[in-house]
Motif scaffolding. Structure first.
Motif, PDB file in Angstrom:
ATOM      1  N   ALA A 160     -35.326 -11.209   0.094  1.00 49.17           N
ATOM      2  CA  ALA A 160     -34.702 -12.300   0.843  1.00 49.17           C
ATOM      3  C   ALA A 160     -33.306 -12.586   0.297  1.00 49.17           C
ATOM      4  O   ALA A 160     -32.345 -12.761   1.054  1.00 49.17           O
ATOM      5  CB  ALA A 160     -35.577 -13.545   0.772  1.00 49.17           C
ATOM      6  N   SER A 184     -40.063 -16.907   3.475  1.00 49.32           N
ATOM      7  CA  SER A 184     -38.863 -16.844   2.646  1.00 49.32           C
ATOM      8  C   SER A 184     -37.603 -16.606   3.475  1.00 49.32           C
ATOM      9  O   SER A 184     -36.502 -16.715   2.969  1.00 49.32           O
ATOM     10  CB  SER A 184     -39.033 -15.761   1.591  1.00 49.32           C
ATOM     11  OG  SER A 184     -39.583 -14.612   2.174  1.00 49.32           O
ATOM     12  N   LEU A 185     -37.754 -16.257   4.758  1.00 44.67           N
ATOM     13  CA  LEU A 185     -36.579 -15.959   5.578  1.00 44.67           C
ATOM     14  C   LEU A 185     -36.095 -17.177   6.349  1.00 44.67           C
ATOM     15  O   LEU A 185     -34.975 -17.221   6.833  1.00 44.67           O
ATOM     16  CB  LEU A 185     -36.900 -14.847   6.572  1.00 44.67           C
ATOM     17  CG  LEU A 185     -37.048 -13.475   5.969  1.00 44.67           C
ATOM     18  CD1 LEU A 185     -37.499 -12.493   7.013  1.00 44.67           C
ATOM     19  CD2 LEU A 185     -35.731 -13.032   5.364  1.00 44.67           C
TER      20      LEU A 185
END
Lengths: 285, 500
Positions: B166, B189-190
């Motif tokens: 990420a 996480s994005l």
């Protein structure tokens, strides 16, 4: 008292199988930074060819011993002496067979006859000349096996393929060869995983015959084929996506240069061939 | 069957787009449209037009897009085509006929960006999944594409590797101005870094806009993941298991069904042992989650449980009996173990046959087999698929379900699953969490190795973390009714949407 003939006999099946594969695994590239590893693969290919030709054409025992010692010294200077001998021990059954058969049925029998027999049209006999011939044949086998083992142990697939490319073999051909060589590893790994998966589902592969059993074969063969096809499809897609076309010309970022060690080896090799020619070492037995 | 319909999407240069949606919603199909793999290298028909950097994908074939579109496929193992890391990164440059020194410079630069300089001399086969993924990204970026597309890049990564990826993507967007399109259902996480979110379902786009708090249902699920403080701490670092405050030591049953005693194992040819001094007991009625980084020894540990691997030192016991001396097939009466990849075991000509394979090997009668099979088909959400369908024609997520079902039909007291959620979307994952809970309530010992912390937390009773072949952490939490799988009603709804 019962003495196990094979040290692996007391181990369970699984362990024994690992040992067997371990013995064959010695016949693989062993990464390192030795004299032989640093030689240009093209030089090594030349050595492989010349030494094999010498071994095949010259039947003289002293010459074959000399060439074998040359190989042994190469192995020792590259810290591969131990592995080299262990790998050669794999051909020992064949070696014994060659020596025994050739001592009885030698085409170079000479000197006093120690033993002779007539069985139909077979005429085995043991003579000093015949025994020398048998030993020479044994060393011929050892030199041929030895030089191949050295080549395999010190040349990675990629270096080998790259050297072919440097010699002008078309990239499509070298790439396919390289990929085929790597596929062997991939296929072995996949098959092992598939067998593990099916054994975990209660399929008995440790006992009994696999080959005769259609159901067992299908449980291994179908997933192996599927994973192989899937793998090649994915790889083909990935290669296209990265711009690969079979017909295009390629550059090479890592061109190999011949160095001093290559020169030394070529000189030694040339000297060997010249002496052989001068002393008429070829074609004699 | 139409895999995609009515897709209208235009992506600006330099945009960071996250495309998400359940398994089988058409994410991978859409990805393959971006560089002409559809229509050129895939069976089927395509309607409409795809224009990438002014080029129509119908008029130009796949290799022509290679310098514009960098595509990283789902499985990093099959897209690496050479033997070592350096040649792999150089491959794309060599086939473009770039001069040697230029290739060197680019190779060095991209290795720096991806922090893989230490891998350069290594053969590909020695690399872990996460490392392979980085090499795959590096080899694609070396060509300097203006667009980077990645299909499910997070599915095989552990938490810290996911975090690294990420960060890397954030850097790419900022430093190189690359357009990034990520097709992924692990979106946690994005979320903070994406400019735009596209949600797909059933082959169409159901949402396209900014990832924000006022988004429709599928996004709220992701929001929950991000906002939940317990989970935030999990996704933000390698210390990734539930809050130690909830530990409550205590056993479900006093007699272990599976025990490892001082197990040590080293793979032939490896320097360091893969497992060292592992001593652990597993109990009936308990779900144990095994976590750890890629290559930490999780799979090796599981393979010891039914004798696929035998320890160099130490012993493994199934109840009172040692595994040593039993064949794997004999151990399968007690332990059902699911391999990491579904493709490794599917071979039957119908789903029904596939599911009966295990029970028949164990010598169950036909009526027992049929009964088990019907139960399992229902509990694994396969009852809407015709049992005479060949399993190999199913989608990835469906294959995975058949593979899990194939183990559960054996009805073994110990069930071991290695990465069972691979390829499953959040809805199905939660449904499986429920199913595994039900199994453990029936007194089965359930052991699951997973990278997916969210899934682990949703169903585990006990958490073991493996690091470098040793057990680093081992603790339990109490299971109050209703915890774990937070809301069963919601779960069921998710499953029905996922199945459509």
């Amino acid at each position: 008292m019962k003495i196990p003939v094979n040290p692996d006999d007391h181990l369970p099946d699984e362990k024994r199988k690992t040992r067997k594969t371990r013995r064959l695994e010695i016949l693989r590239f062993s990464p390192g930074d030795s004299f032989l590893h640093r030689l240009d693969p093209r030089t090594k290919l030349l050595v492989l060819l010349v030494v094999s030709i010498i071994a095949l054409l010259s039947g003289a025992l002293p010459w074959l011993i000399l060439v074998f010692l040359f190989e042994l010294s190469l192995a020792i200077t590259s810290h591969l002496g131990n592995r080299f001998l262990r790998a050669l021990s794999l051909v020992s059954p064949l070696l014994i067979l060659v020596i025994v058969l050739d001592s009885f049925f030698s085409k170079a029998s000479s000197g006093p006859v120690y033993f002779s027999l007539q069985i139909g049209f077979l005429h085995p006999e043991v003579t000093p000349g015949g025994m020398v011939f048998a030993l020479a044949m044994g060393f011929r086998l050892l030199t041929l096996a030895g030089i191949s083992v050295l080549f395999i142990m010190t040349t990675s697939h990629d270096d080998f393929v790259r050297s072919l490319r440097d010699m002008g073999v078309p990239p499509t051909l070298t790439f396919s060869l390289g990929y085929a060589l790597r596929s062997i590893t991939i296929l072995t790994e996949d098959t092992r995983n598939i067998m593990d998966a099916q054994r975990s589902r209660g399929l008995e592969l440790d006992h009994g015959n696999i080959v005769g059993n259609r159901n067992k074969l299908a449980a291994i063969f179908i997933p192996t084929t599927v994973s192989m096809l899937k793998h090649s499809k994915n790889t083909a897609d990935a290669m296209q996506a990265r711009g690969f076309r079979p017909s295009m010309s390629h550059s090479c970022y890592k061109s190999q240069k011949l160095g001093r060690p290559d020169g030394i080896i070529v000189l030694i090799l040339a000297a060997l061939v010249i002496i052989l020619l001068a002393t008429n070492g070829f074609f004699t037995s | 069957m139409t895999a995609l319909h009515h897709i209208n999407l235009s992506i600006r240069s330099g945009e960071f787009v996250l495309v998400t949606g359940p398994s089988g919603s058409g994410k991978s199909t859409l990805a393959r449209c971006l560089n002409g793999l559809i229509p050129h290298a895939t069976k089927g028909t395509m309607g409409g037009t795809v224009i990438v950097n002014g080029m129509d994908t119908r008029d130009h074939d796949v290799p022509e897009f290679a310098s514009q579109v960098g595509m990283v496929f789902q499985d990093p193992g099959t897209q690496l085509v050479t033997g070592d890391v350096e040649s792999e990164i150089a491959f794309g440059l060599e086939i473009r006929n770039l001069p040697g020194p230029e290739i060197r410079t680019r190779l060095d630069r991209v290795a720096g960006i991806l922090r893989i300089r230490h891998l350069l001399g290594r053969p590909i086969r020695d690399l872990s999944w996460g490392e392979r993924q980085r090499v795959a990204v590096a080899s694609v970026l070396a060509v300097r594409p203006s667009l980077l597309a990645m299909d499910e890049p997070f599915s095989g990564l552990d938490a810290s590797a996911a975090q690294n990826l990420a960060e890397l993507l954030t850097g790419l967007k900022a430093d190189l101005g690359t357009t990034v399109i990520i097709f992924e259902h692990r979106t946690g996480s994005l979320f903070p870094i994406a400019d735009r979110l596209v949600v797909m379902q059933g082959g169409g786009i159901v949402y396209d806009g900014k990832p924000g708090p006022s988004d429709p249902a599928p996004i709220r699920e992701n929001e929950g993941f991000r906002k939940n403080p317990a989970v935030t701490s999990i996704s933000s670092g390698p210390a990734n298991l539930p809050d130690p405050g909830t530990r409550t030591p205590g056993r479900q049953s006093p007699v272990p069904s599976l025990s490892l005693r001082d197990v040590q194992y080293r793979y032939p040819g490896a320097r360091a042992p893969a497992l060292e001094g592992i001593t652990v007991d597993f109990y009936p009625g308990e779900i144990t989650i095994i976590s750890g980084a890629n290559g930490s020894g999780k799979t090796t540990l599981l393979k010891h449980c039914n004798g696929l691997l035998l320890p160099d030192r130490g012993n493994v016991y199934l109840g009172p009996e040692p595994v040593r001396g039993k064949t794997v097939a004999a151990a399968a009466h007690t332990v059902g173990l699911l391999n990491q990849h579904a493709d490794y075991q599917l071979f039957g000509s119908t789903i029904a046959e596939e599911l009966a394979f295990g029970p028949r090997n164990l010598g169950m009668t036909d009526s027992e087999t049929d009964k088990n099979r019907e139960n399992v088909r229902r509990s694994c959400f396969l009852d809407h698929i015709d049992p005479s369908t060949p399993p190999l024609s199913l989608s990835g997520g469906e294959k995975q379900r058949v593979a899990i079902a194939g183990i559960l039909t054996m009805d073994t007291p110990v069930v071991i699953l290695d990465e069972p959620t691979f390829g499953l979307d959040p809805g199905l994952k939660r449904a499986f969490a429920l199913l595994f809970r039900r199994l453990s309530d029936r007194g089965k010992t359930v052991i699951i190795a997973t990278h997916d912390d969210k899934f682990g937390i949703s169903c585990g009773d006990r958490f073991i973390r493996v690091s470098a072949g040793r057990i680093e952490d081992d603790y339990r939490r109490s299971r109050a009714p209703g915890t774990g799988c937070r809301n069963e009603q919601e779960d069921v709804r998710e499953v029905t949407t996922a199945r459509r």
